[in-house]
Scaffold this motif. Structure first.
Motif, PDB file in Angstrom:
ATOM      1  N   LEU A 103       0.817  -1.199  -0.041  1.00 33.63           N
ATOM      2  CA  LEU A 103      -0.193  -0.075  -0.115  1.00 33.63           C
ATOM      3  C   LEU A 103       0.786   1.276   0.046  1.00 33.63           C
ATOM      4  O   LEU A 103       0.469   2.043  -0.883  1.00 33.63           O
ATOM      5  CB  LEU A 103      -0.848  -0.117   1.246  1.00 33.63           C
ATOM      6  CG  LEU A 103      -1.984   0.916   1.413  1.00 33.63           C
ATOM      7  CD1 LEU A 103      -3.034   0.921   0.206  1.00 33.63           C
ATOM      8  CD2 LEU A 103      -2.779   0.977   2.728  1.00 33.63           C
ATOM      9  N   LEU A 107       0.589   4.061  -3.126  1.00 31.76           N
ATOM     10  CA  LEU A 107      -0.293   4.904  -2.885  1.00 31.76           C
ATOM     11  C   LEU A 107       0.112   6.218  -3.911  1.00 31.76           C
ATOM     12  O   LEU A 107       1.419   6.478  -3.922  1.00 31.76           O
ATOM     13  CB  LEU A 107      -0.319   5.407  -1.715  1.00 31.76           C
ATOM     14  CG  LEU A 107      -1.250   4.908  -0.604  1.00 31.76           C
ATOM     15  CD1 LEU A 107      -0.679   5.161   0.881  1.00 31.76           C
ATOM     16  CD2 LEU A 107      -2.513   5.355  -0.754  1.00 31.76           C
ATOM     17  N   ARG A 111      -2.829  10.142  -2.087  1.00 36.64           N
ATOM     18  CA  ARG A 111      -2.942   9.149  -0.899  1.00 36.64           C
ATOM     19  C   ARG A 111      -4.249   8.751  -0.894  1.00 36.64           C
ATOM     20  O   ARG A 111      -5.007   8.257   0.123  1.00 36.64           O
ATOM     21  CB  ARG A 111      -2.751   9.914   0.309  1.00 36.64           C
ATOM     22  CG  ARG A 111      -1.060  10.317   0.172  1.00 36.64           C
ATOM     23  CD  ARG A 111      -1.064  11.425   1.686  1.00 36.64           C
ATOM     24  NE  ARG A 111      -1.065  10.949   2.962  1.00 36.64           N
ATOM     25  CZ  ARG A 111      -1.769  11.523   3.857  1.00 36.64           C
ATOM     26  NH1 ARG A 111      -2.225  12.894   3.609  1.00 36.64           N
ATOM     27  NH2 ARG A 111      -2.064  10.700   4.852  1.00 36.64           N
ATOM     28  N   ARG A 112      -4.838   8.521  -2.068  1.00 36.26           N
ATOM     29  CA  ARG A 112      -6.314   8.053  -2.380  1.00 36.26           C
ATOM     30  C   ARG A 112      -6.383   6.601  -2.338  1.00 36.26           C
ATOM     31  O   ARG A 112      -5.496   6.119  -3.099  1.00 36.26           O
ATOM     32  CB  ARG A 112      -7.036   8.742  -3.170  1.00 36.26           C
ATOM     33  CG  ARG A 112      -8.534   8.407  -3.214  1.00 36.26           C
ATOM     34  CD  ARG A 112      -9.231   9.225  -4.301  1.00 36.26           C
ATOM     35  NE  ARG A 112      -9.102  10.705  -3.647  1.00 36.26           N
ATOM     36  CZ  ARG A 112      -8.635  11.789  -4.492  1.00 36.26           C
ATOM     37  NH1 ARG A 112      -8.004  11.439  -5.837  1.00 36.26           N
ATOM     38  NH2 ARG A 112      -8.498  13.085  -4.115  1.00 36.26           N
ATOM     39  N   VAL A 113      -7.417   5.504  -1.670  1.00 41.01           N
ATOM     40  CA  VAL A 113      -7.352   4.420  -1.951  1.00 41.01           C
ATOM     41  C   VAL A 113      -8.916   4.141  -2.510  1.00 41.01           C
ATOM     42  O   VAL A 113      -9.716   4.627  -2.263  1.00 41.01           O
ATOM     43  CB  VAL A 113      -7.096   3.451  -0.460  1.00 41.01           C
ATOM     44  CG1 VAL A 113      -7.535   2.203  -0.893  1.00 41.01           C
ATOM     45  CG2 VAL A 113      -5.754   3.731  -0.083  1.00 41.01           C
ATOM     46  N   LEU A 179      -7.290   0.220   6.803  1.00 41.49           N
ATOM     47  CA  LEU A 179      -6.932   1.428   5.785  1.00 41.49           C
ATOM     48  C   LEU A 179      -7.226   2.966   6.378  1.00 41.49           C
ATOM     49  O   LEU A 179      -6.598   3.684   6.288  1.00 41.49           O
ATOM     50  CB  LEU A 179      -7.929   1.174   4.583  1.00 41.49           C
ATOM     51  CG  LEU A 179      -7.755   0.020   3.685  1.00 41.49           C
ATOM     52  CD1 LEU A 179      -8.666   0.135   2.600  1.00 41.49           C
ATOM     53  CD2 LEU A 179      -6.154   0.335   2.993  1.00 41.49           C
ATOM     54  N   VAL A 185      -2.139   6.610   4.463  1.00 43.74           N
ATOM     55  CA  VAL A 185      -3.583   6.832   3.543  1.00 43.74           C
ATOM     56  C   VAL A 185      -4.304   7.980   3.876  1.00 43.74           C
ATOM     57  O   VAL A 185      -4.336   8.326   5.134  1.00 43.74           O
ATOM     58  CB  VAL A 185      -4.602   5.495   4.013  1.00 43.74           C
ATOM     59  CG1 VAL A 185      -5.912   5.856   3.257  1.00 43.74           C
ATOM     60  CG2 VAL A 185      -4.044   4.278   3.503  1.00 43.74           C
ATOM     61  N   VAL A 188     -10.360   7.352   1.514  1.00 44.51           N
ATOM     62  CA  VAL A 188     -10.891   6.021   0.848  1.00 44.51           C
ATOM     63  C   VAL A 188     -12.024   6.350   0.285  1.00 44.51           C
ATOM     64  O   VAL A 188     -13.020   6.847   0.975  1.00 44.51           O
ATOM     65  CB  VAL A 188     -10.935   5.112   2.157  1.00 44.51           C
ATOM     66  CG1 VAL A 188     -11.684   3.727   1.250  1.00 44.51           C
ATOM     67  CG2 VAL A 188      -9.648   4.732   2.718  1.00 44.51           C
ATOM     68  N   LYS A 217     -11.768   9.073   7.322  1.00 46.10           N
ATOM     69  CA  LYS A 217     -11.120   9.054   5.801  1.00 46.10           C
ATOM     70  C   LYS A 217     -11.835   8.283   4.933  1.00 46.10           C
ATOM     71  O   LYS A 217     -11.418   8.475   3.514  1.00 46.10           O
ATOM     72  CB  LYS A 217      -9.914   7.964   6.064  1.00 46.10           C
ATOM     73  CG  LYS A 217      -8.576   8.939   6.841  1.00 46.10           C
ATOM     74  CD  LYS A 217      -7.261   7.798   6.894  1.00 46.10           C
ATOM     75  CE  LYS A 217      -6.409   8.827   7.634  1.00 46.10           C
ATOM     76  NZ  LYS A 217      -5.203   7.905   7.734  1.00 46.10           N
TER      77      LYS A 217
END
Length: 395
Positions: A103, A107, A111-113, A179, A185, A188, A217
């Motif tokens: 991860l 990233l 810093r977006r998942v 996460l 992170v 999300v 998040k």
């Protein structure tokens, strides 16, 4: 619903070294509650396992000049031809510390998942290749994470699949908690399709009950063709509390898969099949601050009209360019003419006879009694699968 497997070779997840110039590579982190299959190239079955397994999978996608965006080009035979077909490049089982390392390495600067949860009738490889296609075609600046639950990949296993989503709630919540607590992170986005929408909202509901709110998040939730009872969704949504993520729904009144689901689920409207222009839905969506994009007028190659969000190049790009970033979508942003209806910030404006709503106001509970009071104003669907008949007052 998943892609039919007729004529598809078994074992597409066996890695191959061959690639071609111009092909793209998508690296996906895959978490699953499925039982390992023991068969090379299958990896995980549709049966349930007690633990969660994490794997890194790299998928090669053909050059854009050789494929149609919105489609998964399945291999006709193995090894796949990477010039015109999807191909698996590597499969690497990961321990929890190694997954954390993946991860951090993947990233982007944002810093977006992006977490994707698939729907009913999906095998493991269906979910992997479909998500790789979405990530590639959307072009979003994200680290892609797939959560795949135990679906048997059969249209006759609807009830088993539905119970498998319940079985997987804790595992998905745990993954989302990890996460959200990871300092690397930034935010999300959750995207779920069909029956996976139930699993997603349930996991968020559990988190809100456990912690008093959904983790900050987790900022955006996208539900595509959600196979959910609208009454139950109303209760789930209320349980998220006032500090909930931003929700976007993709609905389509001609969704034949949801028409069948509605028939076998007590004839209560499915969330992904409602008409957002009629009351009480329009007012309820406005009060809840939920954005609804009506894809009824959009035509793709999906005969069930259940996967439009992934098969339309324009919609996939909309997901990548705006929705993942949490940006409000209006009719001018969509840019699809009369194929998608859009109303921004509650304006009484209709495009192509359909509308979307984007208003940030207090939460509303989807009350069955209120809906009944509107009588004929609530959309009614025909019961014949393959011959969907839609009638709504004033249309």
């Amino acid at each position: 619903m998943g892609t039919a497997c007729a004529g598809r070779p078994e074992g597409v997840l066996v890695p191959q070294a061959q690639t071609v110039s111009g092909a793209s590579k998508v690296d996906v982190l895959v978490a699953t509650t499925r039982r390992p299959s023991g068969t090379p190239g299958i990896l995980f079955s549709g049966e349930r396992d007690k633990g969660t397994h994490v794997t890194e999978i790299s998928v090669s996608i053909p050059p854009d000049t050789m494929r149609k965006a919105g489609q998964v080009q399945w291999p006709a035979k193995l090894p796949a031809d990477p010039a015109k077909e999807f191909a698996t490049l590597s499969v690497t089982p990961l321990s929890p510390p190694a997954a954390h390392g993946w991860l951090k390495q993947n990233l982007p600067k944002s810093r977006r998942v992006l977490v994707f949860v698939h729907g009913f009738n999906n095998r493991y490889e269906d979910a992997v290749y479909r998500f790789a296609q979405i990530v590639h075609d959307a072009g979003g600046d994200v680290a892609p994470v797939l959560f795949t639950w135990p679906s048997r990949g059969s249209i006759f296993a609807y009830n088993y699949d539905r119970e498998s989503t319940n079985y997987s709630r804790d595992a998905l919540e745990d993954m989302l908690q990890r996460l959200a607590k990871d300092p690397a992170v930034g935010e999300v986005t959750l995207m779920a399709h069909s029956m996976g929408s139930w699993l997603t909202v349930e996991a968020l509901r559990q988190m809100a009950i456990r912690d008093g709110r959904v983790a900050p998040k987790i900022q955006n939730v996208i539900l595509a063709s959600p196979d959910m009872d609208v009454d139950v969704f109303g209760r789930q949504f209320a349980s998220l509390g006032p500090r909930h993520p931003h929700f976007t729904l993709f609905v389509s009144r001609d969704d034949r898969a949801l028409n069948l689901s509605r028939r076998i689920s007590g004839n209560v409207d499915r969330l992904g099949q409602v008409d957002p222009t009629v009351e009480p839905y329009r007012s309820e969506f406005e009060k809840a601050g939920i954005v609804v994009l009506d894809l009824t007028a959009l035509k793709t190659g999906d005969r069930l009209n259940h996967g439009k969000f992934a098969e339309s190049p324009e919609v996939v790009k909309l997901i990548g360019n705006r929705l993942i970033a949490g940006q409000t979508v209006s009719d001018s942003d969509v840019g699809l003419g009369d194929r998608i209806g859009a109303v921004a910030l509650g304006a009484a404006q209709t495009v192509g006879g359909a509308a979307t709503v984007a208003v940030s106001t207090p939460i509303a509970v989807f009350d069955p009694a209120t809906r009944r009071n509107y009588g004929g104003q609530v959309q009614r669907f025909g019961t014949a699968v393959g011959n969907t008949v839609t009638t709504a007052a004033g249309q």
